[in-house]
Design a protein around this motif. Structure first.
Motif, PDB file in Angstrom:
ATOM      1  N   TYR A  85     -11.181   7.926   9.005  1.00  0.00           N
ATOM      2  CA  TYR A  85     -10.567   6.694   8.756  1.00  0.00           C
ATOM      3  C   TYR A  85      -9.135   6.504   9.253  1.00  0.00           C
ATOM      4  O   TYR A  85      -8.289   7.498   9.414  1.00  0.00           O
ATOM      5  CB  TYR A  85     -10.157   7.031   7.215  1.00  0.00           C
ATOM      6  CG  TYR A  85     -11.532   6.723   6.353  1.00  0.00           C
ATOM      7  CD1 TYR A  85     -12.225   5.664   5.654  1.00  0.00           C
ATOM      8  CD2 TYR A  85     -12.418   7.940   6.104  1.00  0.00           C
ATOM      9  CE1 TYR A  85     -13.053   5.702   5.006  1.00  0.00           C
ATOM     10  CE2 TYR A  85     -13.475   8.133   5.554  1.00  0.00           C
ATOM     11  CZ  TYR A  85     -14.167   6.869   5.022  1.00  0.00           C
ATOM     12  OH  TYR A  85     -15.292   6.774   4.313  1.00  0.00           O
ATOM     13  N   SER A  86      -8.686   5.288   9.520  1.00  0.00           N
ATOM     14  CA  SER A  86      -7.658   4.972  10.037  1.00  0.00           C
ATOM     15  C   SER A  86      -6.439   4.908   8.985  1.00  0.00           C
ATOM     16  O   SER A  86      -6.616   4.302   7.881  1.00  0.00           O
ATOM     17  CB  SER A  86      -7.526   3.601  11.004  1.00  0.00           C
ATOM     18  OG  SER A  86      -6.299   3.229  11.320  1.00  0.00           O
ATOM     19  N   PRO A 132      -7.275   2.282   5.492  1.00  0.00           N
ATOM     20  CA  PRO A 132      -8.075   3.481   5.113  1.00  0.00           C
ATOM     21  C   PRO A 132      -9.370   3.018   4.508  1.00  0.00           C
ATOM     22  O   PRO A 132      -9.970   3.972   3.794  1.00  0.00           O
ATOM     23  CB  PRO A 132      -6.964   4.113   3.999  1.00  0.00           C
ATOM     24  CG  PRO A 132      -6.012   2.882   3.729  1.00  0.00           C
ATOM     25  CD  PRO A 132      -6.162   1.923   5.025  1.00  0.00           C
ATOM     26  N   THR A 133      -9.621   1.783   4.463  1.00  0.00           N
ATOM     27  CA  THR A 133     -10.905   1.401   3.552  1.00  0.00           C
ATOM     28  C   THR A 133     -12.253   1.520   4.646  1.00  0.00           C
ATOM     29  O   THR A 133     -13.140   1.186   4.043  1.00  0.00           O
ATOM     30  CB  THR A 133     -10.704  -0.033   2.976  1.00  0.00           C
ATOM     31  OG1 THR A 133     -10.307  -0.759   3.963  1.00  0.00           O
ATOM     32  CG2 THR A 133      -9.350   0.132   1.892  1.00  0.00           C
ATOM     33  N   THR A 134     -11.919   1.229   5.867  1.00  0.00           N
ATOM     34  CA  THR A 134     -12.804   1.210   6.909  1.00  0.00           C
ATOM     35  C   THR A 134     -13.351   2.569   7.391  1.00  0.00           C
ATOM     36  O   THR A 134     -12.442   3.181   8.305  1.00  0.00           O
ATOM     37  CB  THR A 134     -12.417   0.189   8.034  1.00  0.00           C
ATOM     38  OG1 THR A 134     -12.102  -1.125   7.353  1.00  0.00           O
ATOM     39  CG2 THR A 134     -13.662  -0.083   8.884  1.00  0.00           C
ATOM     40  N   ILE A 169      -0.443  16.486  11.237  1.00  0.00           N
ATOM     41  CA  ILE A 169      -1.488  16.975  10.128  1.00  0.00           C
ATOM     42  C   ILE A 169      -1.469  16.032   8.920  1.00  0.00           C
ATOM     43  O   ILE A 169      -0.369  15.647   8.488  1.00  0.00           O
ATOM     44  CB  ILE A 169      -1.061  18.463   9.709  1.00  0.00           C
ATOM     45  CG1 ILE A 169      -0.656  19.129  10.895  1.00  0.00           C
ATOM     46  CG2 ILE A 169      -1.979  19.008   8.899  1.00  0.00           C
ATOM     47  CD1 ILE A 169       0.150  20.554  10.455  1.00  0.00           C
ATOM     48  N   TRP A 170      -2.714  15.386   8.725  1.00  0.00           N
ATOM     49  CA  TRP A 170      -2.948  14.719   7.513  1.00  0.00           C
ATOM     50  C   TRP A 170      -2.933  15.314   6.163  1.00  0.00           C
ATOM     51  O   TRP A 170      -3.782  16.349   6.322  1.00  0.00           O
ATOM     52  CB  TRP A 170      -3.953  13.795   7.686  1.00  0.00           C
ATOM     53  CG  TRP A 170      -4.157  12.659   6.893  1.00  0.00           C
ATOM     54  CD1 TRP A 170      -3.530  11.359   6.551  1.00  0.00           C
ATOM     55  CD2 TRP A 170      -5.400  12.805   5.661  1.00  0.00           C
ATOM     56  NE1 TRP A 170      -4.133  10.906   5.450  1.00  0.00           N
ATOM     57  CE2 TRP A 170      -5.043  11.860   4.713  1.00  0.00           C
ATOM     58  CE3 TRP A 170      -6.073  13.956   5.279  1.00  0.00           C
ATOM     59  CZ2 TRP A 170      -5.843  11.537   3.781  1.00  0.00           C
ATOM     60  CZ3 TRP A 170      -6.767  13.663   4.177  1.00  0.00           C
ATOM     61  CH2 TRP A 170      -6.837  12.626   3.309  1.00  0.00           C
ATOM     62  N   ARG A 214       5.308   9.694   4.214  1.00  0.00           N
ATOM     63  CA  ARG A 214       4.441   9.246   3.089  1.00  0.00           C
ATOM     64  C   ARG A 214       3.779   8.175   3.167  1.00  0.00           C
ATOM     65  O   ARG A 214       2.827   8.217   2.153  1.00  0.00           O
ATOM     66  CB  ARG A 214       5.856   9.335   1.957  1.00  0.00           C
ATOM     67  CG  ARG A 214       6.737  10.410   1.701  1.00  0.00           C
ATOM     68  CD  ARG A 214       7.504  10.535   0.311  1.00  0.00           C
ATOM     69  NE  ARG A 214       8.101   8.981   0.307  1.00  0.00           N
ATOM     70  CZ  ARG A 214       8.061   8.333  -0.847  1.00  0.00           C
ATOM     71  NH1 ARG A 214       7.251   8.769  -1.648  1.00  0.00           N
ATOM     72  NH2 ARG A 214       8.872   7.020  -0.917  1.00  0.00           N
ATOM     73  N   HIS A 215       3.910   7.308   3.905  1.00  0.00           N
ATOM     74  CA  HIS A 215       3.104   6.269   3.884  1.00  0.00           C
ATOM     75  C   HIS A 215       1.844   6.429   4.477  1.00  0.00           C
ATOM     76  O   HIS A 215       0.643   6.134   3.829  1.00  0.00           O
ATOM     77  CB  HIS A 215       3.632   4.821   4.647  1.00  0.00           C
ATOM     78  CG  HIS A 215       4.846   4.370   4.187  1.00  0.00           C
ATOM     79  ND1 HIS A 215       4.870   3.860   2.813  1.00  0.00           N
ATOM     80  CD2 HIS A 215       6.262   4.499   4.344  1.00  0.00           C
ATOM     81  CE1 HIS A 215       6.144   3.290   2.668  1.00  0.00           C
ATOM     82  NE2 HIS A 215       6.942   3.836   3.472  1.00  0.00           N
ATOM     83  N   THR A 216       1.612   7.356   5.496  1.00  0.00           N
ATOM     84  CA  THR A 216       0.527   7.710   6.339  1.00  0.00           C
ATOM     85  C   THR A 216       0.070   9.383   5.781  1.00  0.00           C
ATOM     86  O   THR A 216      -0.999   9.884   6.074  1.00  0.00           O
ATOM     87  CB  THR A 216       0.632   7.753   7.655  1.00  0.00           C
ATOM     88  OG1 THR A 216       1.501   8.721   8.002  1.00  0.00           O
ATOM     89  CG2 THR A 216       0.984   6.337   8.157  1.00  0.00           C
TER      90      THR A 216
END
Length: 376
Positions: A132-133, A137-139, A285-286, A339-341
């Motif tokens: 997910y990008s 984040p929905t695709t 790191i996500w 914080r956004h990503t």
């Protein structure tokens, strides 16, 4: 026997071979077994510490007898050993040729020998979050659009021209010989109490782009070495001995929930001050939760890049891509949590360990963090 591994591997380690001449390693041996100048231990499932060669002499040594890197044994892919994937050790054996005399680079360029880490690569095992990008984040992305190249970073594919950083496959070695790339070992440790019982793998180490595309390396972790009464303990340490190309950017993705406490070691590298040459990578790191991330280098807390001390003694934090630390002029441990990503950007340089912890607080604004209990 010394070569049969029965416990977890030590974290730090290296083998240095300097000013040694190897003689008469031939393709046709009088005995029944072939011999090589250097190789990996095919009975070691977890890792092999890097080997460093310098000022190497070769006397009557056939090119096919420089090395042979054994692949992981597929018989290890069982519940009581490595579970459902190869263990990482044989696929991450690193031979570093500091002056190129072992592998035969031009003009004294650094060389390296790396294994076929992409063997039995299963693209369906990519961590789900990686698909997910952060922009959409929905695709859900197609896995083949994410993975450009598989395995350890090799620069320009099928290239050993002494000009572009790249690697070429040598069938007799069962390995790649590389020039112009500085491969080093990055160790990723979960320091959580459930490191042996909660699986976070496969993990994806994604990046290493030197201008010819990124590489994706899927890692499983070590073997179960325990023995509980009549059966194995079904416990495996969440420690990963990866190989990276320093001077490049990487992303790290976990299949399971991210460990709350991570520790990184960029083994046997030089990490000078920010204004001197050094060996390092920048890793992103996500995280799926908004909790604050604290970074420590060698036990010392490192302020994030977006922290600004105020006259009253408090700390004000701002947001923006300008706070993502640059690799070339940042010190080891430089960090910024977007914080956004929900992505932590972290610079690693030198051998001193860098740790990332998740304190029990939630960042609810740029200037306010509250405990979990107060938040709820």
């Amino acid at each position: 026997p010394w070569h049969k591994v029965k416990s977890y591997l030590a974290i730090a380690g290296q083998v240095n071979v300097t000013s040694v001449t190897f003689a008469r390693f031939k393709s046709h041996q009088t005995c029944q077994h072939s011999s090589f100048v250097v190789g990996n231990n095919k009975l070691s499932p977890d890792a092999m510490h890097p080997n460093y060669f310098k000022d190497t002499g070769l006397l009557e040594v056939d090119a096919t007898r420089i090395t042979h890197l054994w692949p992981p044994n597929p018989a290890w892919i069982v519940q009581e050993d490595c579970v459902d994937m190869d263990c990482d050790g044989p696929k991450h054996s690193l031979i570093n040729d500091i002056d190129g005399l072992l592998v035969g680079t031009t003009s004294g360029k650094r060389g390296s020998i790396i294994p076929e880490a992409e063997i039995r690569f299963d693209i369906s095992r990519l961590p789900e979050a990686m698909r997910y990008s952060d922009r959409d984040p929905t695709t859900r992305l197609n896995a083949n659009d994410i993975v450009e190249h598989r395995g350890i970073a090799r620069g320009k594919p099928r290239s050993f021209d002494g000009v572009s950083p790249g690697c070429e496959w040598v069938a007799s070695w069962n390995a790649y010989k590389c020039s112009g790339l500085n491969h080093q070992m990055l160790i990723i440790e979960s320091m959580d109490a459930d490191s042996e019982t909660r699986r976070v793998s496969p993990i994806a180490v994604h990046g290493g782009d030197t201008g010819f595309g990124s590489y994706t390396d899927l890692m499983n972790g070590p073997m179960d070495h325990g023995w509980c009464t009549y059966y194995t303990c079904l416990k495996r340490l969440s420690t990963f001995f990866s190989i990276v190309a320093v001077g490049t950017d990487y992303q790290l993705w976990f299949t399971g929930s991210n460990p709350g406490h991570l520790r990184f070691h960029l083994l046997n590298t030089y990490g000078g001050p920010s204004d001197t040459p050094s060996e390092g990578i920048r890793i992103s790191i996500w995280y799926k939760n908004p909790q604050r991330k604290d970074v420590y280098k060698d036990g010392v807390y490192i302020e994030p890049e977006n922290a600004h001390l105020q006259s009253g003694g408090g700390v004000r934090k701002e947001d923006g891509d300008q706070y993502i630390p640059l690799l070339n002029n940042s010190h080891s441990g430089a960090n910024y949590f977007d914080r956004h990503t929900q992505t932590l950007h972290l610079v690693l340089k030198g051998s001193k360990p860098v740790e990332v912890t998740t304190p029990p607080v939630v960042q609810v604004s740029f200037n306010l963090a509250v405990s979990i209990d107060d938040f709820f």
